[in-house]
Each structure stands twice: as structure tokens, then as C-alpha cells.
Design an enzyme around this catalytic site. Structure first.
Site, PDB file in Angstrom:
ATOM      1  N   PRO A   9       0.795  -1.226   0.000  1.00  0.00           N
ATOM      2  CA  PRO A   9       0.000   0.000   0.000  1.00  0.00           C
ATOM      3  C   PRO A   9       0.828   1.276   0.000  1.00  0.00           C
ATOM      4  O   PRO A   9       1.852   1.363   0.685  1.00  0.00           O
ATOM      5  CB  PRO A   9      -0.845  -0.099   1.269  1.00  0.00           C
ATOM      6  CG  PRO A   9      -0.185  -1.130   2.109  1.00  0.00           C
ATOM      7  CD  PRO A   9       0.481  -2.081   1.157  1.00  0.00           C
ATOM      8  N   ASN A  10       0.355   2.222  -0.778  1.00  0.00           N
ATOM      9  CA  ASN A  10       0.884   3.591  -0.862  1.00  0.00           C
ATOM     10  C   ASN A  10       2.216   3.699  -1.603  1.00  0.00           C
ATOM     11  O   ASN A  10       2.699   4.811  -1.816  1.00  0.00           O
ATOM     12  CB  ASN A  10       0.994   4.233   0.543  1.00  0.00           C
ATOM     13  CG  ASN A  10      -0.350   4.312   1.219  1.00  0.00           C
ATOM     14  OD1 ASN A  10      -1.293   4.834   0.633  1.00  0.00           O
ATOM     15  ND2 ASN A  10      -0.468   3.762   2.418  1.00  0.00           N
ATOM     16  N   ARG A  17       4.169  10.994  -2.000  1.00  0.00           N
ATOM     17  CA  ARG A  17       4.018  10.800  -0.556  1.00  0.00           C
ATOM     18  C   ARG A  17       5.324  11.157   0.164  1.00  0.00           C
ATOM     19  O   ARG A  17       6.409  10.710  -0.236  1.00  0.00           O
ATOM     20  CB  ARG A  17       3.584   9.366  -0.223  1.00  0.00           C
ATOM     21  CG  ARG A  17       4.687   8.329  -0.346  1.00  0.00           C
ATOM     22  CD  ARG A  17       4.254   6.912  -0.042  1.00  0.00           C
ATOM     23  NE  ARG A  17       3.986   6.659   1.355  1.00  0.00           N
ATOM     24  CZ  ARG A  17       4.185   5.479   1.953  1.00  0.00           C
ATOM     25  NH1 ARG A  17       4.646   4.451   1.269  1.00  0.00           N
ATOM     26  NH2 ARG A  17       3.897   5.331   3.217  1.00  0.00           N
ATOM     27  N   TYR A  22      10.589   9.277   1.539  1.00  0.00           N
ATOM     28  CA  TYR A  22      10.624   8.273   0.470  1.00  0.00           C
ATOM     29  C   TYR A  22      11.251   8.767  -0.837  1.00  0.00           C
ATOM     30  O   TYR A  22      11.360   7.982  -1.786  1.00  0.00           O
ATOM     31  CB  TYR A  22       9.200   7.742   0.213  1.00  0.00           C
ATOM     32  CG  TYR A  22       8.598   7.089   1.437  1.00  0.00           C
ATOM     33  CD1 TYR A  22       9.108   5.902   1.943  1.00  0.00           C
ATOM     34  CD2 TYR A  22       7.531   7.688   2.126  1.00  0.00           C
ATOM     35  CE1 TYR A  22       8.586   5.312   3.078  1.00  0.00           C
ATOM     36  CE2 TYR A  22       6.985   7.104   3.264  1.00  0.00           C
ATOM     37  CZ  TYR A  22       7.518   5.916   3.738  1.00  0.00           C
ATOM     38  OH  TYR A  22       7.001   5.333   4.867  1.00  0.00           O
ATOM     39  N   ASN A  73       8.190  -5.258  -0.637  1.00  0.00           N
ATOM     40  CA  ASN A  73       8.042  -4.162   0.315  1.00  0.00           C
ATOM     41  C   ASN A  73       6.555  -4.121   0.659  1.00  0.00           C
ATOM     42  O   ASN A  73       5.753  -3.588  -0.106  1.00  0.00           O
ATOM     43  CB  ASN A  73       8.488  -2.838  -0.306  1.00  0.00           C
ATOM     44  CG  ASN A  73       8.366  -1.689   0.687  1.00  0.00           C
ATOM     45  OD1 ASN A  73       7.752  -1.839   1.751  1.00  0.00           O
ATOM     46  ND2 ASN A  73       8.939  -0.546   0.361  1.00  0.00           N
ATOM     47  N   ALA A  76       2.912  -0.658   4.956  1.00  0.00           N
ATOM     48  CA  ALA A  76       2.408  -0.704   6.333  1.00  0.00           C
ATOM     49  C   ALA A  76       1.991  -2.111   6.766  1.00  0.00           C
ATOM     50  O   ALA A  76       1.967  -2.413   7.967  1.00  0.00           O
ATOM     51  CB  ALA A  76       1.230   0.257   6.475  1.00  0.00           C
ATOM     52  N   GLU A  97      12.921  -8.880   2.131  1.00  0.00           N
ATOM     53  CA  GLU A  97      12.088  -7.756   2.592  1.00  0.00           C
ATOM     54  C   GLU A  97      12.843  -6.453   2.342  1.00  0.00           C
ATOM     55  O   GLU A  97      14.005  -6.342   2.719  1.00  0.00           O
ATOM     56  CB  GLU A  97      11.844  -7.940   4.093  1.00  0.00           C
ATOM     57  CG  GLU A  97      11.142  -6.791   4.783  1.00  0.00           C
ATOM     58  CD  GLU A  97      11.172  -6.921   6.320  1.00  0.00           C
ATOM     59  OE1 GLU A  97      11.968  -7.737   6.854  1.00  0.00           O
ATOM     60  OE2 GLU A  97      10.418  -6.191   6.980  1.00  0.00           O
ATOM     61  N   HIS A  99      12.680  -2.115   2.602  1.00  0.00           N
ATOM     62  CA  HIS A  99      12.048  -0.850   3.004  1.00  0.00           C
ATOM     63  C   HIS A  99      12.906   0.292   2.489  1.00  0.00           C
ATOM     64  O   HIS A  99      14.133   0.272   2.663  1.00  0.00           O
ATOM     65  CB  HIS A  99      11.896  -0.758   4.525  1.00  0.00           C
ATOM     66  CG  HIS A  99      11.058  -1.865   5.056  1.00  0.00           C
ATOM     67  ND1 HIS A  99       9.696  -1.900   4.873  1.00  0.00           N
ATOM     68  CD2 HIS A  99      11.391  -3.011   5.702  1.00  0.00           C
ATOM     69  CE1 HIS A  99       9.228  -3.024   5.390  1.00  0.00           C
ATOM     70  NE2 HIS A  99      10.232  -3.716   5.900  1.00  0.00           N
ATOM     71  N   ARG A 106      12.576   4.826  12.995  1.00  0.00           N
ATOM     72  CA  ARG A 106      11.286   5.525  12.956  1.00  0.00           C
ATOM     73  C   ARG A 106      10.396   5.140  14.158  1.00  0.00           C
ATOM     74  O   ARG A 106      10.915   4.712  15.161  1.00  0.00           O
ATOM     75  CB  ARG A 106      10.628   5.256  11.593  1.00  0.00           C
ATOM     76  CG  ARG A 106      11.478   5.795  10.429  1.00  0.00           C
ATOM     77  CD  ARG A 106      10.818   5.605   9.089  1.00  0.00           C
ATOM     78  NE  ARG A 106       9.584   6.387   8.982  1.00  0.00           N
ATOM     79  CZ  ARG A 106       8.678   6.219   8.018  1.00  0.00           C
ATOM     80  NH1 ARG A 106       8.877   5.312   7.079  1.00  0.00           N
ATOM     81  NH2 ARG A 106       7.583   6.964   7.999  1.00  0.00           N
TER      82      ARG A 106
HETATM   83  C1  DQA Z   1       8.004   1.328   4.141  1.00  0.00           C
HETATM   84  C2  DQA Z   1       8.015   1.580   5.645  1.00  0.00           C
HETATM   85  C3  DQA Z   1       6.658   1.301   6.238  1.00  0.00           C
HETATM   86  O1  DQA Z   1       6.696   1.537   7.639  1.00  0.00           O
HETATM   87  C4  DQA Z   1       5.621   2.218   5.614  1.00  0.00           C
HETATM   88  O2  DQA Z   1       4.347   1.922   6.129  1.00  0.00           O
HETATM   89  C5  DQA Z   1       5.626   2.156   4.137  1.00  0.00           C
HETATM   90  C6  DQA Z   1       6.906   2.096   3.437  1.00  0.00           C
HETATM   91  C7  DQA Z   1       9.345   1.720   3.474  1.00  0.00           C
HETATM   92  O3  DQA Z   1       9.515   1.379   2.313  1.00  0.00           O
HETATM   93  O4  DQA Z   1      10.175   2.405   4.089  1.00  0.00           O
HETATM   94  O5  DQA Z   1       4.592   2.266   3.482  1.00  0.00           O
HETATM   95  O6  DQA Z   1       7.831  -0.057   3.925  1.00  0.00           O
END
Ligand code: DQA
Length: 145
Positions: A9-10, A17, A22, A73, A76, A97, A99, A106
Site C-alpha cells: 500500500p501507498n 508521498r 521516500y 516491500n 504498512a 524484505e 524498506h 522511525r
Molecule cells: C516502508 C516503511 C513502512 O513503515 C511504511 O508503512 C511504508 C513504506 C518503506 O519502504 O520504508 O509504506 O515499507
């Protein structure tokens, strides 16, 4: 070697964003970067993004018997989803994984990763290049086996 890159998501909102966290590159720029890297490395890649947990589970399941590695990735859902953890365990495909941000620096709620237990490696805080590092890691592992 066939690798699936899954974003949760996102991540389709990259470039829009929270650019301070990011960066300014868009999701389509990320896809182009990954595709170019894989082409050079001789890796067949397929990219998927969804804002929906069940769709991510379906995509992971669909990799079974089809892909040699997964880069994910989960956004959330990293911090909430037992279903995504279980899907990665179910298919048994080597998974990394990723990020973009350094989640360890964070909020407290970002310190938990359910999926980590099923992953060969976690790459965090390296920006978009973390995805390329993940692909290289899977490639190296594949060549060793
Ligand atoms: C994320 C970190 C997560 O905590 C966050 O909710 C994201 C992006 C990252 O790529 O740093 O959506 O996975």
C-alpha cells in the site's frame, strides 16, 4: 532466474508521498529502474503493486512453482499482516524484505515486522537502490545453489 517484485500500500504514491522520507522518484521510475537492472543481469522480472492485503496474498501464492525469488516491500502491512507472513511461508520461495526508509530509526509501531521471520534478508534505509540490492542477493543465492 525469475523474480517477482511486490509492493504494498501507498508505494504507488512514491514521489508524491512524504518525499522527505521516500524521495522524489515515482513508482513508475522505480519500475523502470528495476526492469533495466534485471535486463542487464539476465533476470526475468515481473512487478506487482496493490493497496489490498488479500491481493498481495493472492500474488504471493501465484508465484508458487513459477518464480525463483520474491522481493517484497509490504509497506504498512509489514507491521500488521500475519496473512502476508503465512503466504511467504506457504510458497517457500526465497524472499527479501525491502524498506525504502530506515524503519529501525522511525516510530515504535514500525519496529515490528511480521514478514521478517520468513525472509532470507531485510534491506532497509537504502532508498530505491535497496530493491536492486535485494535482486542481486537473490541472484547470488541462486547461483550458489
Ligand atoms: C516502508 C516503511 C513502512 O513503515 C511504511 O508503512 C511504508 C513504506 C518503506 O519502504 O520504508 O509504506 O515499507
Amino acid at each position: 532466474m525469475k523474480i517477482k517484485v511486490i509492493n504494498g500500500p501507498n508505494l504507488n504514491m512514491l514521489g508524491i508521498r512524504e518525499p522527505g522520507i521516500y524521495g522524489n522518484e515515482s513508482y513508475s521510475a522505480l519500475c523502470d529502474m528495476i526492469s533495466a537492472h534485471c535486463e542487464k543481469a539476465g533476470v526475468t522480472v515481473s512487478l506487482f503493486q496493490s493497496n489490498h492485503e488479500g491481493a498481495l496474498v493472492d500474488e504471493i501464492q501465484s508465484c508458487f512453482g513459477e518464480y525463483d525469488g520474491i522481493v517484497i516491500n509490504p509497506g504498512a502491512y509489514t507491521h500488521t499482516s500475519v496473512a502476508i507472513l503465512d503466504a511467504v511461508k506457504a510458497v517457500g520461495i526465497p524472499t527479501v524484505e525491502v524498506h525504502i526508509s530506515d524503519v529501525s530509526a522511525r516510530e515504535d509501531f514500525r519496529q515490528i515486522s511480521y514478514i521478517r521471520a520468513a525472509c532470507k534478508k531485510t534491506i532497509s534505509g537504502k532508498g530505491l537502490s535497496g530493491y536492486l540490492e535485494a535482486i542481486d542477493f537473490l541472484l547470488e543465492q541462486n547461483n550458489e545453489n
